[in-house]
Each structure stands twice: as structure tokens, then as C-alpha cells.
Motif scaffolding. Sequence first.
Motif, PDB file in Angstrom:
ATOM      1  N   UNK A 149      15.966 -27.168  47.364  1.00 30.27           N
ATOM      2  CA  UNK A 149      16.382 -28.512  46.928  1.00 30.27           C
ATOM      3  C   UNK A 149      15.178 -29.317  46.435  1.00 30.27           C
ATOM      4  N   UNK A 150      14.085 -29.243  47.167  1.00 29.53           N
ATOM      5  CA  UNK A 150      12.884 -29.962  46.778  1.00 29.53           C
ATOM      6  C   UNK A 150      12.295 -29.432  45.482  1.00 29.53           C
ATOM      7  N   UNK A 151      12.392 -28.115  45.284  1.00 33.41           N
ATOM      8  CA  UNK A 151      11.917 -27.535  44.034  1.00 33.41           C
ATOM      9  C   UNK A 151      12.668 -28.099  42.847  1.00 33.41           C
ATOM     10  N   UNK A 152      13.977 -28.258  43.012  1.00 32.89           N
ATOM     11  CA  UNK A 152      14.787 -28.837  41.938  1.00 32.89           C
ATOM     12  C   UNK A 152      14.408 -30.300  41.695  1.00 32.89           C
ATOM     13  N   UNK A 153      14.196 -31.052  42.798  1.00 26.61           N
ATOM     14  CA  UNK A 153      13.867 -32.466  42.661  1.00 26.61           C
ATOM     15  C   UNK A 153      12.497 -32.697  42.054  1.00 26.61           C
ATOM     16  N   UNK A 154      11.496 -31.995  42.575  1.00 25.00           N
ATOM     17  CA  UNK A 154      10.143 -32.164  42.049  1.00 25.00           C
ATOM     18  C   UNK A 154      10.049 -31.678  40.610  1.00 25.00           C
ATOM     19  N   UNK A 155      10.737 -30.577  40.314  1.00 23.13           N
ATOM     20  CA  UNK A 155      10.717 -30.065  38.943  1.00 23.13           C
ATOM     21  C   UNK A 155      11.396 -31.029  37.985  1.00 23.13           C
ATOM     22  N   UNK A 156      12.437 -31.720  38.483  1.00 25.94           N
ATOM     23  CA  UNK A 156      13.166 -32.631  37.619  1.00 25.94           C
ATOM     24  C   UNK A 156      12.297 -33.723  37.034  1.00 25.94           C
ATOM     25  N   UNK A 322       5.210 -26.572  39.661  1.00 27.36           N
ATOM     26  CA  UNK A 322       5.886 -27.455  40.613  1.00 27.36           C
ATOM     27  C   UNK A 322       7.084 -26.760  41.246  1.00 27.36           C
ATOM     28  N   UNK A 323       7.890 -26.085  40.430  1.00 31.03           N
ATOM     29  CA  UNK A 323       9.064 -25.380  40.952  1.00 31.03           C
ATOM     30  C   UNK A 323       8.647 -24.322  41.966  1.00 31.03           C
ATOM     31  N   UNK A 324       7.670 -23.519  41.626  1.00 30.61           N
ATOM     32  CA  UNK A 324       7.215 -22.469  42.528  1.00 30.61           C
ATOM     33  C   UNK A 324       6.661 -23.044  43.829  1.00 30.61           C
ATOM     34  N   UNK A 325       5.830 -24.078  43.717  1.00 35.50           N
ATOM     35  CA  UNK A 325       5.213 -24.666  44.904  1.00 35.50           C
ATOM     36  C   UNK A 325       6.251 -25.324  45.807  1.00 35.50           C
ATOM     37  N   UNK A 326       7.212 -26.028  45.224  1.00 35.98           N
ATOM     38  CA  UNK A 326       8.244 -26.694  46.021  1.00 35.98           C
ATOM     39  C   UNK A 326       9.106 -25.687  46.764  1.00 35.98           C
ATOM     40  N   UNK A 327       9.442 -24.603  46.082  1.00 30.37           N
ATOM     41  CA  UNK A 327      10.286 -23.588  46.695  1.00 30.37           C
ATOM     42  C   UNK A 327       9.575 -22.908  47.862  1.00 30.37           C
ATOM     43  N   UNK A 328       8.282 -22.687  47.734  1.00 27.98           N
ATOM     44  CA  UNK A 328       7.519 -22.014  48.787  1.00 27.98           C
ATOM     45  C   UNK A 328       7.105 -22.959  49.909  1.00 27.98           C
ATOM     46  N   UNK A 329       7.245 -24.266  49.691  1.00 28.71           N
ATOM     47  CA  UNK A 329       6.789 -25.230  50.690  1.00 28.71           C
ATOM     48  C   UNK A 329       7.536 -25.089  52.005  1.00 28.71           C
ATOM     49  N   UNK A 330       8.842 -24.812  51.947  1.00 31.53           N
ATOM     50  CA  UNK A 330       9.611 -24.653  53.175  1.00 31.53           C
ATOM     51  C   UNK A 330       9.082 -23.524  54.038  1.00 31.53           C
ATOM     52  N   UNK A 331       8.725 -22.412  53.405  1.00 33.22           N
ATOM     53  CA  UNK A 331       8.153 -21.281  54.152  1.00 33.22           C
ATOM     54  C   UNK A 331       6.805 -21.660  54.750  1.00 33.22           C
ATOM     55  N   UNK A 332       6.031 -22.442  53.990  1.00 27.51           N
ATOM     56  CA  UNK A 332       4.720 -22.853  54.487  1.00 27.51           C
ATOM     57  C   UNK A 332       4.855 -23.738  55.718  1.00 27.51           C
ATOM     58  N   UNK A 384       6.345 -32.849  47.890  1.00 29.79           N
ATOM     59  CA  UNK A 384       7.698 -33.366  47.704  1.00 29.79           C
ATOM     60  C   UNK A 384       8.647 -32.768  48.734  1.00 29.79           C
ATOM     61  N   UNK A 385       8.622 -31.459  48.878  1.00 31.92           N
ATOM     62  CA  UNK A 385       9.515 -30.797  49.831  1.00 31.92           C
ATOM     63  C   UNK A 385       9.143 -31.137  51.265  1.00 31.92           C
ATOM     64  N   UNK A 386       7.852 -31.103  51.581  1.00 33.92           N
ATOM     65  CA  UNK A 386       7.404 -31.271  52.958  1.00 33.92           C
ATOM     66  C   UNK A 386       7.720 -32.661  53.497  1.00 33.92           C
ATOM     67  N   UNK A 387       7.613 -33.687  52.667  1.00 36.10           N
ATOM     68  CA  UNK A 387       7.867 -35.037  53.186  1.00 36.10           C
ATOM     69  C   UNK A 387       9.342 -35.214  53.535  1.00 36.10           C
ATOM     70  N   UNK A 388      10.237 -34.525  52.847  1.00 38.13           N
ATOM     71  CA  UNK A 388      11.651 -34.623  53.195  1.00 38.13           C
ATOM     72  C   UNK A 388      11.996 -33.765  54.400  1.00 38.13           C
ATOM     73  N   UNK A 389      11.286 -32.675  54.590  1.00 37.04           N
ATOM     74  CA  UNK A 389      11.448 -31.911  55.829  1.00 37.04           C
ATOM     75  C   UNK A 389      11.043 -32.774  57.017  1.00 37.04           C
ATOM     76  N   UNK A 390       9.928 -33.462  56.888  1.00 36.79           N
ATOM     77  CA  UNK A 390       9.455 -34.344  57.959  1.00 36.79           C
ATOM     78  C   UNK A 390      10.463 -35.453  58.230  1.00 36.79           C
ATOM     79  N   UNK A 391      11.038 -36.023  57.174  1.00 39.57           N
ATOM     80  CA  UNK A 391      11.966 -37.144  57.336  1.00 39.57           C
ATOM     81  C   UNK A 391      13.224 -36.749  58.096  1.00 39.57           C
TER      82      UNK A 391
END
Length: 489
Positions: A149-156, A322-332, A384-391
Motif C-alpha cells: 500500500x505504501x509503495x503505491x502511495x509513495x509512487x503516486x 520509490x516503488x521498490x523501496x516502499x514495497x520492501x520497507x515492510x520486510x525491513x 512513507x511506508x514505515x511511518x504508517x506502520x508506526x501509526x
Amino acid sequence: MRVNGAPPQDELAGNRRAATLALLSFAMLIVSLDQYIVIVALPDIGRDLGYSSQTLQSVISAYAVASSGFLLLGGRATDLLGRRRVLATGLALYAIASLAGGLAGGPEVQLTARAAQGLGGALVFPSTLALINTTFAEGRERNRALGIWGGAGAAGLVVGVLLGGVLTRAFGWEAVFFVNVPLAGAALILTFHLIEADRASDASRVFDLPGALTATGAVSLLVLALVQGPTFGWSSPGILFAIVVGLVLLGSFTVIERRSRDPLVPPRLLANRVLTMAVVIAFMFMATFGSLLYFLSIYFQNVLGYDALKTGVAFLLPTTVVVAASTLAGQAVTRFGIRPTLVTALTLGAIGAVAVGLAVSADGSYTALIPGLVAVSVGDGVLFTTMFIAAATGVKDREQGVASGMVSTGSGIGAAVGLAILVLVANSGTQGLLGEGLRLATAEGTRTAAFVIAGGLVMTLLVALNLRTPHGAIDRVSVAPRDESPKAR
């Protein structure tokens, strides 16, 4: 095990959840890309519809003001009225407003349409996030979903500039509005097919209309003042009025919330240190990363001489990263934890912003920007992804909507504040200049803005280093008990 050749129930459920995640990510992409899709088309829009140089920026700010002002209200509506209802309403409003924006024959109609798009985004954004956070269990499963989801948002944010350039060159500026109609329409249809109907609302909870109205008014007026202040002057009557009334409404909101039996922003959410830190980081994220896209677009067109299409293509590389990094952020986050992931992303982003600043010049080249763009894009996508995981961490299902609204409001205000400050910084040496002098000053202003953005990222890094819970540093995202009772829904 299959019965009579039919797939097992867990496989069907898994396929449905995967399809739901794809839909929610697609909806997030639509909302995110529209924040910047009009940037490349602004010169053509201004020329055809008669905007002045002072009012053209309103095409962007009308969306930002409405979106930021109504995000908390959208989050509250998501929790009380139902996630599918709010998502469907937002998508329908988005499609109608986009059609009106493309058909507009003057600034008034188009700015109204842009504000309606922002309202639609304020409904779609928190509802998609709340649906993900309540569909996937906290921890590894949710981190992976939020990564997509974050990959889509950040890429957008970046795809918007790319797509805007292509559409403007091929079909004219109207296409940057019309493209949303089939996209939002398709997402609306799929919403009713893939997302379960909302359960009956909890009669014990109230909408807190006074709190919602004062919060919406306060944020809208303050954001309006921030985005229009540089254009009309901070001492102009309209800007002063917006600031004073906005602050009065903000004070009223605080009083109302203290007295409400079911406040718009529950005190327990404010006591969630991870959530409040995520709001601060979201604010800084859009004030820095989000603003950089605007200045790069101006640099490509006004300094390097790119047309709309070439400017869009220039964003293809950062979009991919951005898409690649956002998608991998959840795993990180699952492997290393929230704080280490945030710190790494912010460090890379600051280094990248400095590299971009060093590469920007009146006789610069796109090749020289590549190292900085890659580093910035990695930091952008991961953060982008990590801050929403935290929230979402430690928040009950029944409050995911308003928690989503809080962090997305922080990002919306950050975008307005960051752009207002950076526009002042970048344009400080351009007054009265024309031709080659203006081109040189624009390059220098963009360079300075990139360095200021790097400084902002360093400040955000200091915030991330202090991310703690009462029990100590966050090392992993723990799995909190889920609130699955019908009443909580």
C-alpha cells in the motif's frame, strides 16, 4: 484439502484478501498521484483558463487545503459510518470532481473541483489505511500489506508528475483530470465486489460534530494561510483573518475535546507515543520529501528547458526506486524494527538531498542528479511506508480510522508548511528578474531549497532517534491484541 475440486476456504480467503489489498493500493495510488499530476500541466492550464501568476498556484493549494482540513473528519467517519461506505463515497466524489475539473471553462469552477477532489481524497486515504490495518494482523502480515500500500502511495507522488507530463503532451491539460474518472470509477465498482458490507454502527458512540467542525475549520484556515501567505503577503487582511480564526477554532477544538464523552481524538491516542511520533514524522516527511518533487519539476522545465513530456520521463527513475523501496520497507521493519528502519531511511534521504543540491546548477545535467535522486527515492519510499506502520501500532480496530486521519493530517499540513517556507527560500533572489538572469536565480534557489530539505531531514532523524515506548526502545513491531468484537466494529 479440496472438496469436489473446489479450493479450500483458507485459499479463497487468501485470494480475496490479496485482491482487496490490490484494490486498496490502487485507490491509494489514485489519491496520491493527483497531488502532483497537475504540476507539469500548470503553464497550459494558466494560459487556457486565464489564471494570473499569483493565482495559478491555487490549482495545487485548493486540493491541499481541502484534503488536509477534512482528513480527521474522514477518519472519524470511517470509524463510525463504516469503512466501505466512506471509501465508496470518496471514490465517487473523486470521479465526479475530476470530470468537472477537466470540463471547467474558468478558474472558479476548476478550483471548486480541485477542492472537491481534496475532500474525496480525505475520505479515501484514511478509509484505505483503516481497512488494511483491520484486515491484516499487526506484525509481519500487516507490515507486508502496508509495504505494498505504501509503495503505491509513495509512487503516486512521483507517478503523478510522470503521468501528468505524458498526458499533457499527448492530449492536453484536460487529460490530467479526465484520467481519474475511469480509474476512480473502476475502483468504486470493485469496492462493492471485494470489500464486505459494513456492520451496524455502534450506537454508544457519537460523531462529535462540534469537534469535527472546529478541527476541520482550524486546519483548513491555517493551511490556507500557509499556502497563500507567500503569494498575497503575510500581513494582508485575508491571510491575517485566516490565521486568527484558525487559531481561535483550534483553541475551541481543544476545549470541546476535553468535555466530550466520545472525543474526535481520544486521549489514549494522544498518549500513544508511537502514534504521536508518527504524526510528527509524517509532517516532516511531506515538508521535505514532498516539496522536493515540486522544485525538481520547476528546475527541469525552467532551468534545463525540458518540455512537459521530458519532465515526466525524468521522474521515471525515482518512481521505480520509490516503488521498490516502499514495497520492501515492510520486510525491513519486520526484521530490524521501526526505529532502525526510520533512521536508515532518513540518513539516506539527507545524503541524497545534499547530493541533489550539489548537482543542481544552471548548466547542470540529469546524469549528475542520478546518485542523489536514487538515495532520496530510497529514503522517500522506505519512510512513507514505515511511518504508517508506526501509526497503526497498538491502535484498536475501532480507532484505526481516526489514527489514520491524524497521521495523514500531519502529512497534509507538513506539505503546506514545507512548500510555503521553501518557496520563500527558493524565490528570494528571483524578484524582478527575466530571461537568463531568472534562469540562473531559479537554479540557485532550487539548490538552496535542496540543502534546506536536507537540514529538515536531519531534524527528523533526531526525532526518530528518540522514538520510544514507555517500556524502552522499539526493536520489533509487537503483535497487539485485536479488537474484533462486533461492537468495536
